[in-house]
Design a protein around this motif. Structure first.
Motif, PDB file in Angstrom:
ATOM      1  N   VAL A  74       0.928  -1.541   0.145  1.00 36.73           N
ATOM      2  CA  VAL A  74       0.139   0.332   0.452  1.00 36.73           C
ATOM      3  C   VAL A  74       0.708   1.504  -0.438  1.00 36.73           C
ATOM      4  CG1 VAL A  74      -2.241   1.330   1.281  1.00 36.73           C
ATOM      5  CG2 VAL A  74      -1.584  -0.640   1.447  1.00 36.73           C
ATOM      6  N   ALA A  75       1.943   1.016   0.921  1.00 34.77           N
ATOM      7  CA  ALA A  75       3.148   2.288   0.490  1.00 34.77           C
ATOM      8  C   ALA A  75       3.349   2.380  -0.930  1.00 34.77           C
ATOM      9  CB  ALA A  75       4.083   2.057   1.962  1.00 34.77           C
ATOM     10  N   LEU A  76       3.071   1.774  -1.869  1.00 37.08           N
ATOM     11  CA  LEU A  76       4.172   2.307  -2.591  1.00 37.08           C
ATOM     12  C   LEU A  76       3.134   2.956  -3.390  1.00 37.08           C
ATOM     13  CD1 LEU A  76       5.493  -1.200  -4.925  1.00 37.08           C
ATOM     14  CD2 LEU A  76       6.814   1.041  -3.714  1.00 37.08           C
ATOM     15  N   GLU A  77       1.657   3.134  -3.282  1.00 38.82           N
ATOM     16  CA  GLU A  77       0.841   3.690  -4.791  1.00 38.82           C
ATOM     17  C   GLU A  77       1.867   5.206  -3.933  1.00 38.82           C
ATOM     18  OE1 GLU A  77      -2.946   2.696  -3.647  1.00 38.82           O
ATOM     19  OE2 GLU A  77      -2.742   0.810  -3.801  1.00 38.82           O
ATOM     20  N   LYS A  78       2.166   5.905  -3.116  1.00 39.71           N
ATOM     21  CA  LYS A  78       2.390   6.982  -2.594  1.00 39.71           C
ATOM     22  C   LYS A  78       3.535   7.836  -3.515  1.00 39.71           C
ATOM     23  CE  LYS A  78       1.227   6.938   2.120  1.00 39.71           C
ATOM     24  NZ  LYS A  78       2.171   7.552   3.803  1.00 39.71           N
ATOM     25  N   PHE A  79       4.293   6.720  -4.509  1.00 38.26           N
ATOM     26  CA  PHE A  79       5.332   6.757  -4.846  1.00 38.26           C
ATOM     27  C   PHE A  79       5.242   6.784  -6.605  1.00 38.26           C
ATOM     28  CE2 PHE A  79       6.714   7.338  -0.284  1.00 38.26           C
ATOM     29  CZ  PHE A  79       7.335   8.542  -0.686  1.00 38.26           C
ATOM     30  N   TYR A  80       4.227   5.315  -6.778  1.00 38.45           N
ATOM     31  CA  TYR A  80       4.175   4.803  -8.157  1.00 38.45           C
ATOM     32  C   TYR A  80       2.422   4.638  -8.432  1.00 38.45           C
ATOM     33  CZ  TYR A  80       9.132   3.521  -7.440  1.00 38.45           C
ATOM     34  OH  TYR A  80      10.868   3.828  -7.132  1.00 38.45           O
ATOM     35  N   ASP A  81       2.784   3.981  -9.743  1.00 33.90           N
ATOM     36  CA  ASP A  81       1.603   3.947  -9.969  1.00 33.90           C
ATOM     37  C   ASP A  81       1.336   2.266  -9.921  1.00 33.90           C
ATOM     38  OD1 ASP A  81      -1.365   2.953 -11.571  1.00 33.90           O
ATOM     39  OD2 ASP A  81      -0.043   3.854 -13.495  1.00 33.90           O
ATOM     40  N   VAL A  82       0.781   1.791  -8.842  1.00 35.78           N
ATOM     41  CA  VAL A  82       0.349   0.187  -8.569  1.00 35.78           C
ATOM     42  C   VAL A  82      -0.815  -0.541  -8.919  1.00 35.78           C
ATOM     43  CG1 VAL A  82       0.869  -1.121  -6.765  1.00 35.78           C
ATOM     44  CG2 VAL A  82       2.244   0.952  -6.465  1.00 35.78           C
ATOM     45  N   THR A 214      10.318 -14.131   2.977  1.00 33.86           N
ATOM     46  CA  THR A 214       8.948 -14.848   2.916  1.00 33.86           C
ATOM     47  C   THR A 214       8.857 -13.245   2.094  1.00 33.86           C
ATOM     48  OG1 THR A 214       9.424 -14.120   5.158  1.00 33.86           O
ATOM     49  CG2 THR A 214       9.133 -16.376   4.815  1.00 33.86           C
ATOM     50  N   ALA A 215       7.466 -13.366   2.545  1.00 33.76           N
ATOM     51  CA  ALA A 215       6.401 -12.362   1.519  1.00 33.76           C
ATOM     52  C   ALA A 215       6.845 -11.213   3.062  1.00 33.76           C
ATOM     53  CB  ALA A 215       5.017 -12.391   1.676  1.00 33.76           C
ATOM     54  N   ALA A 216       6.242 -11.496   4.103  1.00 36.60           N
ATOM     55  CA  ALA A 216       6.133 -10.801   4.994  1.00 36.60           C
ATOM     56  C   ALA A 216       7.534  -9.634   5.402  1.00 36.60           C
ATOM     57  CB  ALA A 216       6.011 -11.531   6.236  1.00 36.60           C
ATOM     58  N   ILE A 217       9.178 -10.250   5.307  1.00 40.49           N
ATOM     59  CA  ILE A 217      10.045  -9.679   5.248  1.00 40.49           C
ATOM     60  C   ILE A 217      10.553  -9.392   3.966  1.00 40.49           C
ATOM     61  CG2 ILE A 217      12.408 -10.792   6.175  1.00 40.49           C
ATOM     62  CD1 ILE A 217      11.356 -11.861   7.832  1.00 40.49           C
ATOM     63  N   GLY A 218      10.351 -10.349   2.561  1.00 41.52           N
ATOM     64  CA  GLY A 218      11.208  -9.371   1.663  1.00 41.52           C
ATOM     65  C   GLY A 218      10.066  -8.320   0.943  1.00 41.52           C
ATOM     66  N   VAL A 219       8.484  -8.385   1.005  1.00 38.67           N
ATOM     67  CA  VAL A 219       8.488  -7.149   0.319  1.00 38.67           C
ATOM     68  C   VAL A 219       8.370  -5.895   1.181  1.00 38.67           C
ATOM     69  CG1 VAL A 219       5.552  -6.107   0.203  1.00 38.67           C
ATOM     70  CG2 VAL A 219       6.846  -8.659  -0.353  1.00 38.67           C
ATOM     71  N   PRO A 220       8.262  -5.187   2.461  1.00 39.92           N
ATOM     72  CA  PRO A 220       8.664  -4.709   3.372  1.00 39.92           C
ATOM     73  C   PRO A 220      10.311  -3.639   3.146  1.00 39.92           C
ATOM     74  CG  PRO A 220       7.949  -5.846   4.598  1.00 39.92           C
ATOM     75  CD  PRO A 220       7.889  -7.025   3.388  1.00 39.92           C
ATOM     76  N   THR A 221      11.079  -5.322   2.196  1.00 35.91           N
ATOM     77  CA  THR A 221      12.377  -4.773   1.630  1.00 35.91           C
ATOM     78  C   THR A 221      12.964  -4.055   0.746  1.00 35.91           C
ATOM     79  OG1 THR A 221      13.184  -6.269   3.712  1.00 35.91           O
ATOM     80  CG2 THR A 221      14.832  -5.541   1.835  1.00 35.91           C
ATOM     81  N   VAL A 222      12.582  -4.825  -0.202  1.00 29.38           N
ATOM     82  CA  VAL A 222      11.304  -3.972  -1.516  1.00 29.38           C
ATOM     83  C   VAL A 222      11.346  -2.866  -1.630  1.00 29.38           C
ATOM     84  CG1 VAL A 222      11.385  -4.460  -3.887  1.00 29.38           C
ATOM     85  CG2 VAL A 222      12.050  -6.693  -2.302  1.00 29.38           C
ATOM     86  N   VAL A 223      10.224  -3.161  -1.450  1.00 34.29           N
ATOM     87  CA  VAL A 223       9.034  -1.188  -1.130  1.00 34.29           C
ATOM     88  C   VAL A 223      10.252  -0.303  -0.407  1.00 34.29           C
ATOM     89  CG1 VAL A 223       7.128  -0.125  -0.330  1.00 34.29           C
ATOM     90  CG2 VAL A 223       7.022  -2.753  -1.398  1.00 34.29           C
ATOM     91  N   ALA A 224      11.155  -0.625   0.450  1.00 34.00           N
ATOM     92  CA  ALA A 224      11.536   0.699   1.084  1.00 34.00           C
ATOM     93  C   ALA A 224      12.716   0.578   0.272  1.00 34.00           C
ATOM     94  CB  ALA A 224      12.404   0.027   2.548  1.00 34.00           C
TER      95      ALA A 224
END
Length: 231
Positions: A74-82, A214-224
């Motif tokens: 969800v946080a990505l939507e502030k900076f990208y078209d997701v 895992t998703a819960a660890i990897g996704v926040p890392t990539v998003v950041a």
């Protein structure tokens, strides 16, 4: 103009919220042969079994919540078209707050007419034999079963073709036709593949970035990292 990120998600994302993946290692889904509960033939043979099966899956949704992977996207939507294209039939992406979610395989919280696939109704309670649409036909789960066409596939291809960045989460990308989507990614677009046990070759795509988490660890890392790049 903001860059376009397309996120492809599968059962691995929902599993971390407590929903079981589509099939266990023994090939069963919640103790049932998939052919009994996820095919038109299974529904024709025993509609009560199939309706009850999805009633239980629907009830499970109210006992789980979005996890850190859903929330990070969800946080990505502030900076990208997701745009999120998911193979999952739960509503966890929507509950987390993602605004553009396309469900390839249908949605548990919707049902549809047996004779007119365009008659789709929001549904949160049990679905039973005798529940009919306004045309008088039995309502069925709004799920794309094995052997049925994937009506949202063309739209998903169109979205993927416009991706500047692809993120693949919690899916082996081996179930077709969903697995074919990545083939429509523009050649120059980076592809992030987030999975604790990635079954993809590092040379499979020119700009492939494997995140073995895992998703819960990897996704926040990539998003950041992607947000840092957008700042």
């Amino acid at each position: 103009m903001r860059k376009k990120i397309v996120v492809l998600t599968g059962a691995g994302v929902s599993a971390e919220s407590g929903l079981k993946t589509f099939r266990d290692s023994n090939g069963l889904w919640e103790g049932h042969d998939v052919m009994e509960v996820a095919t038109p033939q299974g529904y024709a043979n025993n509609p009560t079994l199939v309706l009850n099966f999805y009633n239980q899956r629907r009830k499970q949704l109210f006992d789980v919540s979005p996890n850190k992977a859903h929330i990070a996207l969800v946080a990505l939507e502030k900076f990208y078209d997701v745009s999120i294209i998911t193979q999952n039939v739960d509503d966890l992406h929507e509950r987390a707050g993602s605004s553009m979610v396309l469900h390839l395989h249908g949605e548990l919280l919707k049902v549809r007419s047996s004779i007119d696939p365009d008659v789709i109704i929001d549904w949160k309670n049990d679905l039973n034999l005798g529940d009919t649409c306004n045309k008088g036909s039995q309502l069925r789960p709004h799920i794309v079963w094995f052997g049925e066409e994937v009506p949202m596939l063309d739209k998903a291809i169109e979205i993927t073709q416009n991706a500047d960045i692809i993120i693949i989460i919690g899916t082996s990308m081996q179930v077709y036709p969903a697995a074919s989507l990545v083939q429509f990614t523009p050649t120059q677009s980076p592809i992030y593949f987030i999975d604790p046990k990635p079954n993809i070759s590092p040379s499979a795509f020119e700009n492939l970035i494997i995140v073995q988490k895992t998703a819960a660890i990897g996704v926040p890392t990539v998003v950041a990292d992607l947000i840092d790049r957008a700042l």
